[in-house]
Scaffold this active site. Structure first.
Site, short mmCIF file in Angstrom:
data_model
loop_
_atom_site.label_atom_id
_atom_site.label_comp_id
_atom_site.label_asym_id
_atom_site.label_seq_id
_atom_site.Cartn_x
_atom_site.Cartn_y
_atom_site.Cartn_z
N LYS A 1 17.99 47.29 -2.15
CA LYS A 1 19.36 47.04 -1.68
C LYS A 1 20.12 48.28 -1.23
CE LYS A 1 19.10 43.08 -4.30
NZ LYS A 1 17.86 43.70 -4.82
N GLU B 1 27.69 64.97 16.96
CA GLU B 1 26.69 65.62 16.10
C GLU B 1 26.39 64.76 14.88
OE1 GLU B 1 27.44 70.08 15.81
OE2 GLU B 1 29.25 69.33 16.74
N LYS C 1 37.52 77.13 19.43
CA LYS C 1 36.46 76.12 19.37
C LYS C 1 36.98 74.68 19.37
CE LYS C 1 32.55 76.48 18.91
NZ LYS C 1 31.71 76.82 17.76
N SER D 1 37.26 75.03 14.63
CA SER D 1 36.58 75.95 13.73
C SER D 1 37.62 76.63 12.85
CB SER D 1 35.82 76.99 14.55
OG SER D 1 35.57 78.14 13.77
N HIS E 1 13.01 67.03 31.74
CA HIS E 1 12.73 68.33 31.09
C HIS E 1 14.00 69.16 30.95
CE1 HIS E 1 8.40 67.55 31.99
NE2 HIS E 1 8.92 66.99 33.06
N1 ARG Z 1 18.66 42.34 -9.63
C1 ARG Z 1 17.35 41.86 -9.34
C2 ARG Z 1 16.87 42.43 -7.99
O1 ARG Z 1 17.67 42.73 -7.19
C3 ARG Z 1 17.36 40.38 -9.26
C4 ARG Z 1 16.02 39.78 -9.52
C5 ARG Z 1 15.64 40.01 -10.91
N2 ARG Z 1 14.44 39.35 -11.26
C6 ARG Z 1 13.75 39.63 -12.35
N3 ARG Z 1 12.66 38.98 -12.55
N4 ARG Z 1 14.14 40.54 -13.24
O2 ARG Z 1 15.70 42.58 -7.76
#
Ligand code: ARG
Length: 466
Positions: free
Chosen positions: A334, A299, A292, A286, A159
């Site tokens: 991605k 952080e 500071k 700072s 705590h």
């Molecule tokens: N650049 C696409 C992705 O990362 C690759 C796969 C594309 N496939 C498709 N059917 N258009 O998803």
């Protein structure tokens, strides 16, 4: 609009995509970092095509040499990325086509759907190992900090109130356990990634006589005995993003652990605690207040953990309502994955750097841990050792604490006569409890903060991290 034939899929189209659509749908700007994995996948695929007789050995060799040359131009920064070619896969294939006629055969029995799934699994194996190695370096910095503070005692907190004394090393070794689980988790993610989806095609495999095990072996998708591991359902293989989510989850949890460590350091480095000082190299000043020294690295470690959790959430949401199998939404998997990878690596490195310059302020720690109230529980244990039931002992010590508070004195400044009035089982030696060395030494069971266990843990971590 003039007919703009898209080299890879333009056959059934009258017009090419709008410039806006190209900008919207391209992924080469971020998936280009998959190039080494894409080339490895294509080389294994070409080798397999030759192995089963779908291309000649000469064609395979030409494709291999061409792919090596394309990758060399990518790594040297000379490659021309074209957003009209959408992604890393088509950019590389197109570049190969301009060099090698046989390149037109490379995409035999393959789709970008199983191609990108393969690239990403190769990426996850690489990324998990890279983060795990960085976590090890951060752990070594923890061990070094613990070694430097071997004899330092501090209060442990619950705590955020002073609770019981521990060694600084014991606290640091708690961080170590957290990171050890993270290290193992990345090993588990790498193992999940270690299954080859190539050969699943767009979603329903291929009519051509491919050899999936050959490709899996060539790419290192093998078990501990060297046996190939391939996905068992072509639809799942192109639709599944579990590994992405598990990777992002491992990063998010690593980030949470970093954040908690960082928060300990923020508190400890404040004037109120002053248990440690952080290295100048990882703090900032700072622009207004000349005095500071702000713990910015810590952080930011806290802040980055929010971002890592966000990436995990993005992926979960991305996948949740998608019908099987591949949908273009999945291209958005991605950026969060790559961001989690980059930031996790960076966070591990920054934690390591911050810990390397960490020094404990021995006087402040000693003063904080000298408070006899930290041993109130030990006083209850003292009564228990004299046959008092713990609940009663707890109550009696509570009364002792209240008396000391009323008198405005330390717990151990009370007289034997005073405490004996509270409970008859307090002996003349009652104050011997208030000896930190004894208190720590008594905590000798596995997982406890006493010096015997500390020696064991130092030995264990030195061995694990050697
Ligand atoms: N650049 C696409 C992705 O990362 C690759 C796969 C594309 N496939 C498709 N059917 N258009 O998803």
């Amino acid at each position: 609009m003039a007919k703009h034939t898209q080299a890879t899929w333009g056959g059934r189209f009258d017009t090419g995509p709008a410039a806006l659509m190209l900008r919207f749908s391209e992924s080469a700007s971020f998936d280009r970092r998959l190039a080494p994995f894409d080339v490895a996948g294509s080389k294994a695929h070409a080798a397999m095509l030759a192995h089963v007789g779908l291309i000649t050995d000469r064609e395979r060799d030409a494709i291999h040499a061409g792919l090596d040359a394309v990758l060399a131009s990518i790594t040297s920064g000379h490659f021309h990325w074209d957003e009209r070619l959408e992604d890393v896969h088509m950019n590389i294939e197109h570049a190969l086509t301009t060099r090698v006629p046989a390149a037109a055969k490379l995409h035999t029995a393959r789709s970008r759907n199983d191609q990108v799934a393969t690239d990403m699994r190769l990426f996850f194996k690489h990324a998990s190992a890279a983060i795990a190695a960085r976590v090890r370096l951060a752990q070594r910095a923890i061990l070094a900090a613990a070694e430097a503070a071997r004899d330092v005692l501090i209060p442990g907190y619950t705590h955020l109130q002073r609770a019981q004394p521990v060694s600084a090393a014991h606290h640091l070794f708690a961080w170590m356990e957290m990171l050890e689980r993270d290290h193992a988790r990345f090993g588990e993610v790498a193992d999940k990634a270690n299954v080859c989806p190539l050969g699943s095609g767009a979603l329903a495999g291929t009519t051509l006589p491919i050899d999936r095990e050959f490709v899996a072996r060539a790419l290192g998708f093998v078990d501990s005995k060297g046996r190939p591991r391939v996905t068992q359902n072509s639809m799942d293989a192109v639709a599944d993003r579990d590994v992405y989510i598990e990777f992002a989850a491992a990063c998010a949890l690593l980030g949470v652990h970093f954040s908690r460590i960082a928060e300990d350091l923020v508190l400890w480095s404040s004037a109120e605690f002053k248990f440690v000082s952080l290295p100048d190299a990882f703090c900032t000043g700072s622009s207004l207040m000349p005095q500071k020294k702000n713990p910015d690295s810590c952080e930011l470690l806290r802040g980055k953990s929010a971002r890592l959790q966000g990436n995990l959430h993005t992926l979960l949401t991305l996948v949740k309502g998608l019908p099987l199998t591949y949908n273009r939404d999945l291209q958005e998997d991605k950026p969060p994955v790559f961001d989690s990878f980059d930031q996790s690596l960076l966070c591990a490195e920054v934690l390591e750097g911050t810990l390397h310059g960490l020094t404990f302020n021995r006087e402040r720690c000693a003063a904080a841990v000298a408070d006899p109230a930290l041993l109130a529980t030990d006083l209850a244990d003292y009564l228990v050792a004299r046959g008092v039931p713990f609940r009663k002992a707890h109550h009696a010590v509570g009364a002792v604490v209240a008396l000391a508070e009323r008198k405005g004195c330390a717990l151990n400044a009370l007289s034997w006569a005073e405490v004996k009035k509270i409970h008859g089982s307090f002996g003349e030696d009652w104050a011997s409890v208030f000896d930190l060395g004894r208190a720590l030494a008594a905590r000798k069971g596995t997982g406890m903060p006493g010096p015997a266990q500390a020696s064991r843990q130092f030995a264990r971590w030195s061995k694990t991290l050697a």
